[in-house]
Design a protein around this motif. Structure first.
Motif, PDB file in Angstrom:
ATOM      1  N   UNK A  18       0.806  -1.037  -0.037  1.00 34.81           N
ATOM      2  CA  UNK A  18       0.141   0.102   0.086  1.00 34.81           C
ATOM      3  C   UNK A  18       0.812   1.214   0.131  1.00 34.81           C
ATOM      4  N   UNK A  19       1.964   1.287   0.775  1.00 37.77           N
ATOM      5  CA  UNK A  19       2.803   2.240   0.694  1.00 37.77           C
ATOM      6  C   UNK A  19       3.349   2.724  -0.635  1.00 37.77           C
ATOM      7  N   UNK A  20       3.715   1.697  -1.577  1.00 42.62           N
ATOM      8  CA  UNK A  20       4.336   1.784  -2.677  1.00 42.62           C
ATOM      9  C   UNK A  20       3.260   2.248  -3.615  1.00 42.62           C
ATOM     10  N   UNK A  21       2.107   1.987  -3.732  1.00 45.63           N
ATOM     11  CA  UNK A  21       1.066   2.334  -4.371  1.00 45.63           C
ATOM     12  C   UNK A  21       0.726   3.904  -4.134  1.00 45.63           C
ATOM     13  N   UNK A  22       1.056   4.452  -2.897  1.00 44.33           N
ATOM     14  CA  UNK A  22       1.056   6.014  -2.652  1.00 44.33           C
ATOM     15  C   UNK A  22       2.345   6.553  -2.846  1.00 44.33           C
ATOM     16  N   UNK A  23       3.074   6.070  -3.684  1.00 42.67           N
ATOM     17  CA  UNK A  23       4.431   6.858  -3.928  1.00 42.67           C
ATOM     18  C   UNK A  23       5.603   6.811  -2.682  1.00 42.67           C
ATOM     19  N   UNK A  24       5.493   5.752  -1.807  1.00 44.28           N
ATOM     20  CA  UNK A  24       6.343   5.781  -0.667  1.00 44.28           C
ATOM     21  C   UNK A  24       7.275   4.669  -0.946  1.00 44.28           C
ATOM     22  N   UNK A  25       8.452   4.396  -0.256  1.00 47.35           N
ATOM     23  CA  UNK A  25       9.089   3.363  -0.397  1.00 47.35           C
ATOM     24  C   UNK A  25       9.399   2.955   0.980  1.00 47.35           C
ATOM     25  N   UNK A  26       9.296   1.761   1.848  1.00 44.93           N
ATOM     26  CA  UNK A  26       9.501   1.376   2.919  1.00 44.93           C
ATOM     27  C   UNK A  26      11.147   1.194   3.248  1.00 44.93           C
ATOM     28  N   UNK A  27      11.484   1.367   4.583  1.00 45.41           N
ATOM     29  CA  UNK A  27      12.807   1.109   4.843  1.00 45.41           C
ATOM     30  C   UNK A  27      12.929   0.951   6.311  1.00 45.41           C
ATOM     31  N   UNK A  28      14.289   0.990   6.551  1.00 45.10           N
ATOM     32  CA  UNK A  28      14.591   0.487   7.825  1.00 45.10           C
ATOM     33  C   UNK A  28      16.019   1.176   8.232  1.00 45.10           C
ATOM     34  N   UNK A  29      16.256   1.843   9.564  1.00 45.06           N
ATOM     35  CA  UNK A  29      17.369   2.295  10.143  1.00 45.06           C
ATOM     36  C   UNK A  29      17.641   1.395  11.328  1.00 45.06           C
ATOM     37  N   UNK A  30      19.174   0.805  11.233  1.00 42.74           N
ATOM     38  CA  UNK A  30      19.649   0.150  12.497  1.00 42.74           C
ATOM     39  C   UNK A  30      21.157   0.288  12.706  1.00 42.74           C
ATOM     40  N   UNK A  31      21.545  -0.127  13.884  1.00 42.46           N
ATOM     41  CA  UNK A  31      22.804  -0.178  14.397  1.00 42.46           C
ATOM     42  C   UNK A  31      23.123   1.072  15.422  1.00 42.46           C
ATOM     43  N   UNK A  72      24.714   5.512   6.738  1.00 37.44           N
ATOM     44  CA  UNK A  72      25.021   4.866   5.761  1.00 37.44           C
ATOM     45  C   UNK A  72      24.035   4.005   4.856  1.00 37.44           C
ATOM     46  N   UNK A  73      24.056   4.263   3.539  1.00 42.17           N
ATOM     47  CA  UNK A  73      23.156   3.529   2.762  1.00 42.17           C
ATOM     48  C   UNK A  73      23.798   2.101   2.708  1.00 42.17           C
ATOM     49  N   UNK A  74      22.915   0.848   3.193  1.00 46.38           N
ATOM     50  CA  UNK A  74      23.728  -0.292   3.349  1.00 46.38           C
ATOM     51  C   UNK A  74      23.031  -1.383   2.255  1.00 46.38           C
ATOM     52  N   UNK A  75      21.676  -1.118   1.915  1.00 46.23           N
ATOM     53  CA  UNK A  75      21.299  -2.132   1.040  1.00 46.23           C
ATOM     54  C   UNK A  75      19.866  -1.540   0.429  1.00 46.23           C
ATOM     55  N   UNK A  76      19.773  -1.791  -0.895  1.00 46.90           N
ATOM     56  CA  UNK A  76      18.620  -1.409  -1.910  1.00 46.90           C
ATOM     57  C   UNK A  76      18.106  -2.395  -2.694  1.00 46.90           C
ATOM     58  N   UNK A  77      16.770  -2.643  -2.390  1.00 50.68           N
ATOM     59  CA  UNK A  77      16.281  -3.764  -3.102  1.00 50.68           C
ATOM     60  C   UNK A  77      15.242  -3.138  -4.415  1.00 50.68           C
ATOM     61  N   UNK A  78      15.490  -3.483  -5.738  1.00 48.54           N
ATOM     62  CA  UNK A  78      14.948  -2.992  -6.668  1.00 48.54           C
ATOM     63  C   UNK A  78      13.950  -4.082  -7.260  1.00 48.54           C
ATOM     64  N   UNK A  79      12.962  -3.563  -8.014  1.00 45.88           N
ATOM     65  CA  UNK A  79      11.944  -4.285  -8.625  1.00 45.88           C
ATOM     66  C   UNK A  79      12.756  -5.146  -9.810  1.00 45.88           C
ATOM     67  N   UNK A  88      14.900  -0.001   1.200  1.00 47.90           N
ATOM     68  CA  UNK A  88      16.132   0.427   1.609  1.00 47.90           C
ATOM     69  C   UNK A  88      16.581   0.264   2.951  1.00 47.90           C
ATOM     70  N   UNK A  89      17.839  -0.063   3.281  1.00 46.64           N
ATOM     71  CA  UNK A  89      18.271  -0.193   4.513  1.00 46.64           C
ATOM     72  C   UNK A  89      19.370   0.826   4.940  1.00 46.64           C
ATOM     73  N   UNK A  90      19.417   1.486   5.984  1.00 47.76           N
ATOM     74  CA  UNK A  90      20.505   2.521   6.627  1.00 47.76           C
ATOM     75  C   UNK A  90      21.089   2.093   7.807  1.00 47.76           C
TER      76      UNK A  90
END
Length: 202
Positions: A18-31, A72-79, A88-90
């Motif tokens: 649903x997020x992607x349908x509204x033009x948003x990308x989910x992500x996480x921040x860790x560490x 830091x950007x650590x991972x990106x998952x593309x379609x 995206x992971x930061x």
């Protein structure tokens, strides 16, 4: 670079869709010893930022709910086939702990290299990035590799890169010292040179 994100309340596959349908990308921040934080980012802004080399190799200022932290950007998952960022992971940065990260290599002086200009040599870039370790404050955006003096048949190795103060190759790269660029004479050029050197029979 500054990145603006928002806290994400709903999780799971359906919520992410649903997020992607509204033009948003989910992500996480860790560490950095803190709890992971799930976030969402504007997809179009993120897509354009991901096209910039600096976004992948520099410390970013991530703002969430008015608070900023270095990541830091650590991972990106593309379609697989659509122009879509799925996730995206930061990673949070601890100023006192060394980073292990990859930085891009910028090759310079290739066009003025004598082996290229005079001998028809072709310089191949074997790798375009290399893994280093350093404190966050010393992280370079990129490393320059000077190709001015490489001769045909020679190679440049990881240890030939001039590293800024406080920056080192990670141990296994330092030990292996892999090739990063090589100069060769194409087979066709060698054949042409040999033919030019032959004298016709009397």
């Amino acid at each position: 670079m500054k990145v603006v994100a928002f806290e994400r309340n709903l999780q799971g596959t359906g919520a992410s869709r649903r997020l992607r349908i509204t033009g948003k990308t989910p992500g996480i921040v860790y560490g950095a010893g803190k709890e992971p934080l799930v976030i969402e980012l504007d997809h179009n802004a993120l897509w354009h930022a991901l096209k910039k080399e600096v976004f992948h190799s520099s410390i970013l200022e991530l703002e969430v709910a008015g608070k900023s932290e270095q990541v830091l950007l650590r991972d990106v998952q593309y379609h697989p086939f659509r122009q879509l960022v799925l996730h995206v992971d930061f990673q949070r940065i601890d100023a006192k702990k060394k980073l292990h990260t990859k930085v891009p290599l910028h090759f310079i002086n290739q066009d003025t290299n004598p082996a290229v200009k005079l001998s028809g040599a072709v310089i191949s870039h074997v790798v375009n990035e290399i893994e280093i370790e350093c404190l966050p404050a010393a992280l370079p955006e990129f490393l320059e590799v000077d190709l001015a003096k490489i001769e045909a048949g020679q190679s440049l190795h990881a240890k030939d890169i001039a590293l800024p103060k406080g920056v080192a190759l990670i141990p296994h790269i330092d030990a292996e010292n892999p090739v990063i660029a090589s100069a060769t004479i194409p087979a066709g050029a060698i054949a042409d040179e040999a033919a030019a050197g032959e004298t016709p029979a009397a």
